[in-house]
Design an enzyme around this catalytic site. Sequence first.
Site, PDB file in Angstrom:
ATOM      1  N   SER A  84       0.822  -1.200   0.000  1.00 22.44           N
ATOM      2  CA  SER A  84       0.000   0.000   0.000  1.00 22.44           C
ATOM      3  C   SER A  84       0.867   1.266   0.000  1.00 22.44           C
ATOM      4  O   SER A  84       1.788   1.370  -0.804  1.00 22.44           O
ATOM      5  CB  SER A  84      -0.940  -0.066   1.206  1.00 22.44           C
ATOM      6  OG  SER A  84      -1.838   0.998   1.193  1.00 22.44           O
ATOM      7  N   HIS A 129      -7.465  -5.460  -0.993  1.00 23.83           N
ATOM      8  CA  HIS A 129      -6.254  -4.686  -0.734  1.00 23.83           C
ATOM      9  C   HIS A 129      -5.429  -5.219   0.434  1.00 23.83           C
ATOM     10  O   HIS A 129      -4.214  -5.370   0.323  1.00 23.83           O
ATOM     11  CB  HIS A 129      -6.658  -3.238  -0.474  1.00 23.83           C
ATOM     12  CG  HIS A 129      -5.507  -2.293  -0.464  1.00 23.83           C
ATOM     13  ND1 HIS A 129      -4.662  -2.144  -1.547  1.00 23.83           N
ATOM     14  CD2 HIS A 129      -5.041  -1.459   0.487  1.00 23.83           C
ATOM     15  CE1 HIS A 129      -3.732  -1.248  -1.249  1.00 23.83           C
ATOM     16  NE2 HIS A 129      -3.941  -0.825  -0.030  1.00 23.83           N
ATOM     17  N   ASP A 187      -8.520  -3.601  -6.580  1.00 21.11           N
ATOM     18  CA  ASP A 187      -8.490  -4.457  -5.391  1.00 21.11           C
ATOM     19  C   ASP A 187      -9.319  -3.868  -4.261  1.00 21.11           C
ATOM     20  O   ASP A 187      -9.057  -4.107  -3.109  1.00 21.11           O
ATOM     21  CB  ASP A 187      -7.049  -4.711  -4.940  1.00 21.11           C
ATOM     22  CG  ASP A 187      -6.382  -3.459  -4.404  1.00 21.11           C
ATOM     23  OD1 ASP A 187      -7.030  -2.392  -4.396  1.00 21.11           O
ATOM     24  OD2 ASP A 187      -5.227  -3.548  -3.990  1.00 21.11           O
TER      25      ASP A 187
END
Lengths: 671, 688
Positions: free
Chosen positions: A251, A626, A573
């Site tokens: 991320s 994610h 995602d």
Amino acid sequence: MPLLRRRKVTDSSKSTNSESTIDKQDDKKNQSKRFRRESYSSEKWSCWDSCCWFIGFICSMWWFLLFLYNTMPASIPQYVTEAITGHLPDPPGVKLRKEGLTVNHPVVFVPGIVTGGLELWEGHQCADGLFRKRLWGGSFGELYKRPLCWAEHMSLDNETGLDPPGIRVRPVSGLVAADYFAAGYFVWAVLIANLAQIGYEEKTMYMAAYDWRLSFQNTEVRDQTLSRIKSNIELMVATNGGKKVVVIPHSMGVLYFLHFMKWVEAPAPMGGGGGSDWCAKHIKAVMNIGAPFLGVPKSVSGLFSIEARDIAIARAFAPGFLDKDVFGLQTFQHLMRMTRTWDSTMSMIPKGGDTIWGGLDWSPEGGSFKCSAKKLKKNSTHNTGQNANSNLDDMKSVNYGRIISFGKDVAEAHSSKIERVDFRDTVKGDKLANSSNCDIWIEYHEMDNDSIKAVADYKVYTAGSILDLLHFVAPKLMARGGAHFSYGIADNLDDPKYEHFKYWSNPLETKLPNAPDMEIYSMYGVGIPTERAYVYKLITAVDCYIPFQIDTSSEGGSEDSCLKGGVFSADGDETVPVLSAGFMCAKGWRGKTRFNPSGIRTYIREYNHAPPANLLEGRGTQSGAHVDIMGNFALIEDIIRVAAGATSEDLGGDRVYSDIFKWSDRINLQL
Amino acid sequence: MSLLRRRKPPINESDKTSEASDSKPQKEREEEEEEEEEDGNGKDKNKKKIPSKIKKHEEKRPKWSCLDTCCWFIGCICVSWWLLLFLYNAMPASFPQYVTEAITGPLPDPPGVKLLKEGLKAKHPVVFVPGIVTGGLELWEGRKCAEGLFRKRLWGGTFGEVYKRPLCWVEHMSLDNETGLDPCGIRVRPVSGLVAADYFAPGYFVWAILIASLAHIGYEEKTMYMAAYDWRLSFQNTEVRDQTLSQIKSNIELMVATNGGKKAVVIPHSMGVLYFLHFMKWVEAPAPMGGGGGADWCSKHIKAVVNIGGPFLGVPKAIAGLFSAEAKDIAVARAIAPGFLDNDIFQLQTLQHVMRMSRSWDSTMSMIPRGGDTIWGGLDWSPEEGYSCSKKGERKNDTQIADQTGAASAVSQTRSANYGRIISFGKDVAEAPSSDVGRIDFRGAVKGHSAANTTCQDVWTEYHDMGFGGIRAVAEYKTYTAESIIDLLHFVAPKMMARGTAHFSFGIADNLDDPKYKHYKYWSNPLETTLPNAPEMEIFSLYGVGLPTERAYIYKLSPSAECYIPFQIDTSADDEDTCLKDGVYSVDGDETVPVLSAGFMCAKGWRGKTRFNPSGIQTYIREYSHSPPANLLEGRGTLSGAHVDIMGNFALIEDVIRVAAGASGEELGGDQVYSNIFNWSEKINLQL
């Protein structure tokens, strides 16, 4: 406490009980004496007692079950799961150990935003007793116990973006920083456990935890985090016989590590002074997971009106509740104030403007993505002809380039039909008269009705104009952000201005390091609708409220539509659209480009989302979401293979399910 | 489960009462039966008699059996528990402090707050080096029986697994007894970060108070570093297996670099003191064996070493631990409950298992007393001779009585303990003049074959290999001084000592320039190494005094049941005059480390320029006189001098903070001494 209240009821029934005993006395006068004696010795049986009895019974049963649970052999849950779902596959660590893989390259984890724990080192009076306790992560107990105190301590100074006076909140260090986010909600734990299976331990795994609220350069200024990461990577390479590290950012950690790679090679006062071959010497591969290289549209809605889809949906279900604020706490505004003091949120504003994200009438994904595509994918290639036909409808309906539109009609109309009034020249009036009762610092209070209307009158905002919009509605915030981040595309990368740190985390304004042996992977999930554009509305101007809101009433026509609850979604995602995660590795850095002068090899590894088959599987082993992707067996296997020494060729190069190459081709970027 | 079982007896009781009532007149008895019927378990016969009435009764008055009473009782307890819990949680956080203050008067400011008001600020980065036992260990790879414990603490924390699966736990905590490293298929690793040793078990602080106090003046994780290491390994093996020494070096360098070149203040505790001595030699030694930091690494990176409770010269407790796996704590337990520990009802042979486990830990051998008879005393003398245990009580009186006490102690000197005889077999031997003790040398004794039915093979202690001949020979040597103790340990546990002597040495160097002293096994012995060349560095020795501390033991042969350790502390030996209690002679110290071991190097061995301290590093002794906590509310006390509790001693914390904030030893006030350490050091005849 409801228990105590129940006692009242029992009293009345007790009295009926005693009435009945009187009846009895009438019935059997003979025995009444004896009876009384007996009842005296055996106590009265009131409802008060039955309550206690009931609770005691439950407690005993509970303890008994707990005892059974504790004595149960550890393998039973697995056994049950296997009995229901059939034989489970070996976890990747076990499987690869059987193949003979062992520890090779040391591994560095770079956690993302939100997932890293933060603990209190110094606080105000209200945070008494919380020294070295987690404020963020763990159970979040304090958030419920003292919410205002919590928000106060989690906020940063809104001028400097550093600690407010008298408060020191610091990142937790070590693997515990981000192995679990909350109890039972894994982030890195599954990956760590699988790496440990093939022999990894703490001397070969390093969690590069940083304070994710700060801008990247400020983590170095305040905590010397970048120096720490540099020193630890050097140590791990030295103590492991010169084997280079494999870096695994997740991320926002992806952007943080981009920043690090520029920082470490930059000369000393601003950078780490590692020399221009530091990355070539110390890094084998960077395996980015769920990378928001080019930002995420979600952050725009977060900054603009602090709502992402999750909240927007909650509003649709319970309209009024979130807005009413029964408790006078103004939850939203407090949250907004808090998150706006975090510079890091601005690192994820979409980068590259209209060139990347599309203009008024085109977008890279335009038309070719169909929200129902997921369902169709399971059919054979037979259907592709049909798909192509149905794509035509979408082409008409979705203008992903218009990231914010005021009204559904505007979002769908052709650009020539939209009347826009430029908001940039609007002079902000004085503050509204009675804004004094809003003790909350958000910049909307400094805008008057005219400027709010001016914002709405511009109707449609693309990635480029979004920046102007944010500058207009939150000038202070963006002034702070502009000092640390940049969102453009470089015309000439050799311009000396690009030596400033604010460009380091933008892949479109920096060059990759000179390290031809390094490999860059972009690994992300696909197959989940992901926020890409929003339909907004103005709300009636009550004083302390944010004047803009996602228009949750706008829905697409059919079930397949990409517009749901005011949000247009695209493939991704659930947080990062495919475009942002894949473009750099698919095109921007592919081969020798101006962004990648040494020709570092790049690979795309996509993981198609499949939801867990049943509840026993928890968050699933094939998820593409994610965060849940960190438990995806295929992804873990790829990572372990690379850590154990495999090259990308051994993995099989690219692995693509989405249309990322097609979309990248549509983007007209000079390389 | 006991709750469930308890339900049976009450039913019997009610039966009994009904039997007792047999003597009563028939009519009454019948009625009673009826009523009993109403209360209790239905009997068919009675039901038939008056069915309708009773049924009516049953509906209106439910049964009230003992099972119900139990449930009722538990329910009551649960409810009040919840209520109290709720009140506790709703209580403002300052309430306990308020109560304490109301009882004991206003508390002094904790040292961090006090010094913050004085304007002290974080300056030098700080490194903590935890001691043996206090550091947490967690599991990274284990056998089948340890399933589900991945990255859970085996050592430290709640120790839950010790109770749940003791044998599995012992297996995982043991090291390989040949190599002193991991056994096959097991990886137990130290916890890293400040959490490694801030609390040992929940609520039992080690470093936590010091950390909190330092945080008050502005310290945080970037300026504090816990040098956690696997305390079971020998010091050099922590580098071989985990590269711990390299990690410490790298982290100190990083902290100095990121704090504007301010040198680090190192705070080792207990065995950490020896570990850090080892580190200082390692870091300057050339690369293959050492860290290759160059000869000036310490002078460049270290401002001061603040040793807390340092067992520089070892501790006698280590001998009792190695010889028979008992320290005073266990010896006392044996005195109170003789038979219980020896009987081993559960066939678990607890003591032997613990002994086997702790013998696989090389680090325990780092604390065997060093320096032999020169330091610890011979058969007829010891540096501490003349120390009287009653002295502590008299100390509070004026100096006027000093003459008297002097005279008194002179008299009692004849009756003083022979501390030099660290192990004696029998109290008479311990007290007799050396000429009267008939000793037969054990070194030549041939070890017999192990006795016939040594079926207890599953427990590995080397005593099984000794045979009766060897055991008797040990007892007939009668008394052991510090030097012969080493021979004794070599005799009774040759394998263990072979491993130990590869990593540690316990002698005194004649010539420190001898190249053999470049080997790492000498690095943790202050009597066989020179301090680094760092004239600006300061070395402090901070320790508690005023607590009786184990110094010498009286042993006996234990009845030779097969699977038992053949030697045992003779807990029946007591003598108030000579500090003998339950078979243990004690002396001044902090309950674990005698003053002599903690103080001698800083009082004499390193004072000024000596051959052990060629660059003349300044040394300071800071003693803290023990006073127990005044009441229960104070917990472990803020004036404690005990080995671990001293980490919460306000005076000590204040000294540490002042040094960290930049003060020198002189600014602290130089030496602070309550014991006779200088006196005792004088008596030691060591070439300097």
